[in-house]
Each structure stands twice: as C-alpha cells, then as structure tokens.
Scaffold this active site. Structure first.
Site, PDB file in Angstrom:
ATOM      1  N   THR A  17       0.824  -1.209   0.000  1.00  0.00           N
ATOM      2  CA  THR A  17       0.000   0.000   0.000  1.00  0.00           C
ATOM      3  C   THR A  17       0.857   1.257   0.000  1.00  0.00           C
ATOM      4  OG1 THR A  17      -1.822  -1.107   1.086  1.00  0.00           O
ATOM      5  CG2 THR A  17      -1.749   1.262   1.340  1.00  0.00           C
ATOM      6  N   TYR A  30      -7.983   0.851  -3.959  1.00  0.00           N
ATOM      7  CA  TYR A  30      -6.706   1.220  -4.560  1.00  0.00           C
ATOM      8  C   TYR A  30      -6.006  -0.050  -4.993  1.00  0.00           C
ATOM      9  CZ  TYR A  30      -4.631  -0.472  -0.261  1.00  0.00           C
ATOM     10  OH  TYR A  30      -4.267  -1.274   0.781  1.00  0.00           O
ATOM     11  N   THR A  96       1.735  -4.186   4.174  1.00  0.00           N
ATOM     12  CA  THR A  96       1.606  -4.436   5.613  1.00  0.00           C
ATOM     13  C   THR A  96       1.041  -5.821   5.938  1.00  0.00           C
ATOM     14  OG1 THR A  96      -0.600  -3.431   5.707  1.00  0.00           O
ATOM     15  CG2 THR A  96       1.281  -1.978   6.107  1.00  0.00           C
ATOM     16  N   ASP A  97       0.394  -6.468   4.942  1.00  0.00           N
ATOM     17  CA  ASP A  97      -0.309  -7.719   5.259  1.00  0.00           C
ATOM     18  C   ASP A  97       0.631  -8.841   5.713  1.00  0.00           C
ATOM     19  OD1 ASP A  97      -2.736  -6.586   4.736  1.00  0.00           O
ATOM     20  OD2 ASP A  97      -2.949  -7.417   2.724  1.00  0.00           O
ATOM     21  N   LYS A 169       0.457  -7.516  12.705  1.00  0.00           N
ATOM     22  CA  LYS A 169      -0.636  -6.668  12.216  1.00  0.00           C
ATOM     23  C   LYS A 169      -1.874  -7.065  13.003  1.00  0.00           C
ATOM     24  CE  LYS A 169      -2.800  -4.734   8.119  1.00  0.00           C
ATOM     25  NZ  LYS A 169      -2.912  -4.707   6.651  1.00  0.00           N
ATOM     26  N   GLU A 291      -1.572 -27.879  28.885  1.00  0.00           N
ATOM     27  CA  GLU A 291      -2.931 -28.268  28.496  1.00  0.00           C
ATOM     28  C   GLU A 291      -2.928 -29.583  27.719  1.00  0.00           C
ATOM     29  OE1 GLU A 291      -5.207 -24.771  27.888  1.00  0.00           O
ATOM     30  OE2 GLU A 291      -6.667 -25.847  26.664  1.00  0.00           O
TER      31      GLU A 291
HETATM   32  C1  SIN Z   1      -0.991  -2.847   2.864  1.00  0.00           C
HETATM   33  O1  SIN Z   1       0.133  -2.706   2.424  1.00  0.00           O
HETATM   34  O2  SIN Z   1      -1.403  -2.096   3.790  1.00  0.00           O
HETATM   35  C2  SIN Z   1      -1.969  -3.882   2.406  1.00  0.00           C
HETATM   36  C3  SIN Z   1      -1.627  -4.515   1.124  1.00  0.00           C
HETATM   37  C4  SIN Z   1      -0.307  -5.210   1.141  1.00  0.00           C
HETATM   38  O3  SIN Z   1       0.021  -5.854   2.130  1.00  0.00           O
HETATM   39  O4  SIN Z   1       0.397  -5.121   0.144  1.00  0.00           O
END
Ligand code: SIN
Length: 334
Positions: A17, A30, A96-97, A169, A291
């Site tokens: 992103t 996007y 970010t994923d 995340k 457990e």
């Molecule tokens: C992001 O970057 O926030 C989401 C999409 C990705 O991980 O490329």
C-alpha cells in the site's frame, strides 16, 4: 572544511500500500504495488539531506501475494548489501499484510548485524494524508543510526519501532494497525532518531543457525497452518498430513483443538509430520506439556510465536531435523 559524505542507505522496494495508487485521493479502493521506488522516494525530498539513497525495485506486489520466490531474491540482495562495506543500512518497503512474516524470515536467514528496516503504510501513496512518506523518512533515519545495529530487522510504522519477532498486524484497517502484543514495542522514532525501550532478547541474525542456503538444500519444507474452531473435524488434517512436512495448529486458547482434531494431529505426528501448537488468540504463551502432553504426543509448543511466524520457524527447523525435541529447542530460542 570538506563536506562529510552522507551514509549510503539501500532502499529495496517490494510494493504494498505504501506504493499503492487509487482513482482519487479519498477513494477507499486502490491497487497496492502501483508506484515505483523512484516515485516513492521523490515524495520525500528531505531524504537527500540525511542519506545517499541507492534504490532498487526487487518486486512490486501487494504483500498478500508475497512468495518464497520473492523472499529468496530479497534475502540474496540483503545479504549482498550487508557484505558491502560502503552500505550503512538497508530499508525495505513492503505491504503491511505479510510484513511481519518477511521481517521474521529475514531475522533468521540474514547473518549480519547491519541495520535492516522494514516499512509500509496503511494509506496508499496517492491518499489524502498518506503516512508513507513520513514512515519512509523515519525508516531511512533509523537505518543510518548506530543504535539500530545488532537488533535484527526492525519495523517502523507510525513512529513506533518493533522487533521482527514481536510485531503483528492487529487491525485490518486504520492507521494504528501494528503492535508487539507480548513484549511491547521496541521504541519510538522522535525527531528522526530512535529511542529504544528494550533489547531484543531472542536469537536472530548473527546468532541464527539458519540460512537461505540451508533452505535451498532442503527444498523449502512445506508447512501448513490449521485454524482451530468449534467442531473442527480431522479429515482435513489427515489430508494436510499427506501433503505437508509440518503442520502448525492455530489453536484455541493455549494451542488446543477438538479431541478429534488432536487425534488427527497425533496421527500426523506419528507418520513423521512435525506438529507445532500455536494460538489463534493473538497474544500469550502456549506452554509446553500443560494443556496437552506435548512430550507424549510428539508435539512442539510455539511459546509466544504467532502461527504465521511459527510456520516460518518450523520450515527452517525442518531443514535441520524432524525430531520434536530438537524442534522444540528452536521454538525455545528464536
Ligand atoms: C498494505 O500494504 O497495507 C496492504 C496490502 C499489502 O500488504 O500489500
């Protein structure tokens, strides 16, 4: 007086992103990985005052499409740059994923103490109030800072610093999407300099016994993740046991699952498939032999490693051994 040369920082772009573009600045939709590294850097002219940037486009994908193939290319490039004495630090722009997975992977296969900083953004490059440029500035400022050395790959998002092993995340949307739930964030960026709150206490980089070469020799062992839920059956576990070298259970609570699923995992372990119990809860410790009796069942406890990172450590561990006790030692250390 002669001007002092700026430190060389390599910026390796992989997409995400932070490099996303949308039809207009307020649109929700996007496309990640649309903008090239040149354009990303052009949005932060202030970088020219703090670093001599060497930019490379390693990939340009949404990180939901991150692959072992890209990891291979990235690790080779990072390793080469670590060995280049003219380079002070490395920044990797990333979606970010799966950013936390790439960061943890690199922390185990790159055996150098040079600063490596991963950075992303929740808003695309074209958005109103895009935070990518500020994040990128902080990432470069961090990568050139001597305090960043020897900590393994770091992640900077929203002025927060995280260790690769700890970051997760934790939200699907919104600016505050990252946390280090178990041990807390590593520190903050303040005025372009890091303030660290803690040391990285787990083994990484120069202490790692893993490498890309090891993975290549072993053919990247295949590890699947099973997500536990009410009424989880064993038929899919039996299927996975026939297709994977290892299974990570994203278990309920303390890494648990239905009796039926545990029986399936027991059969998998008995057939030589490595079984690691992690938790789907997002934080906390999966304790060994509490457990469930891991020693008797031939299972491994992931401790406080989340399932997606447990997959990576198991993949690397399986390059060395299939013995559950030896694998457990990796999960106790990394
Ligand atoms: C992001 O970057 O926030 C989401 C999409 C990705 O991980 O490329």
């Amino acid at each position: 007086m002669p001007e002092r040369a700026l430190p060389v920082i390599a910026v390796l772009a992989t997409g995400g992103t932070i490099a996303g573009a949308q039809p207009d600045a307020t649109a929700a939709g996007y496309k990640a990985g649309s903008v090239g590294v040149g354009e990303l850097l052009a949005a932060v002219p202030q970088l020219a005052a703090i670093a001599d940037i060497r930019a490379e486009q390693v990939a340009n994908v949404g990180s939901q499409n991150m692959t072992h193939e890209v990891w291979r290319a990235l690790a080779l490039r990072v390793d080469a740059l670590c060995q280049d004495p003219s380079v002070a630090g490395i920044v990797i722009t990333h979606g970010t994923d799966t950013l936390e997975e790439t960061a943890y992977f690199l922390s185990l296969v790159i055996r150098h103490d040079k600063p490596i900083v991963l950075v992303g953004a929740m808003r695309p490059a074209t958005a109103l109030g895009a935070e990518g440029p500020a994040n990128l500035y902080n990432a470069v400022a961090l990568a050139r800072h001597p305090d960043a050395r020897g900590r393994g790959p770091l992640v900077v998002m929203n002025e927060d610093l995280h260790y690769a092993r700890e970051i997760q995340k934790t939200a699907a949307a919104g600016l505050c999407a990252f946390a280090s739930p178990n041990r807390g964030r590593a520190g903050v960026m303040h005025g372009g300099a890091p303030q660290f709150y803690s040391r990285n206490t787990t083994a990484h980089t120069t202490e790692s016994e893993f490498s890309l070469a090891l993975l290549e020799r072993a053919g990247w062992p295949r590890v699947a993740i099973v997500y536990a839920h009410a009424d989880l059956q064993d038929d899919l576990i039996d299927f996975l046991a026939g297709a994977a070298d290892g299974i990570v259970l994203a278990g309920v609570g303390d890494g648990n699952a239905t009796d039926l699923a545990i029986d399936g995992l027991l059969r998998a372990a008995a057939s030589g498939v490595a079984v690691v119990r992690a938790s789907r809860t997002g934080s906390g410790l999966v304790a060994r032999d509490v457990e469930l009796d891991d020693a008797a069942l031939g299972f491994v406890a992931a401790r406080d490693l989340n399932p997606q990172k447990a997959r990576i450590l198991l993949m690397l561990g399986l390059c060395v051994t299939r013995d559950p006790q030896a694998l457990q030692r990796f999960f106790d250390r990394y």
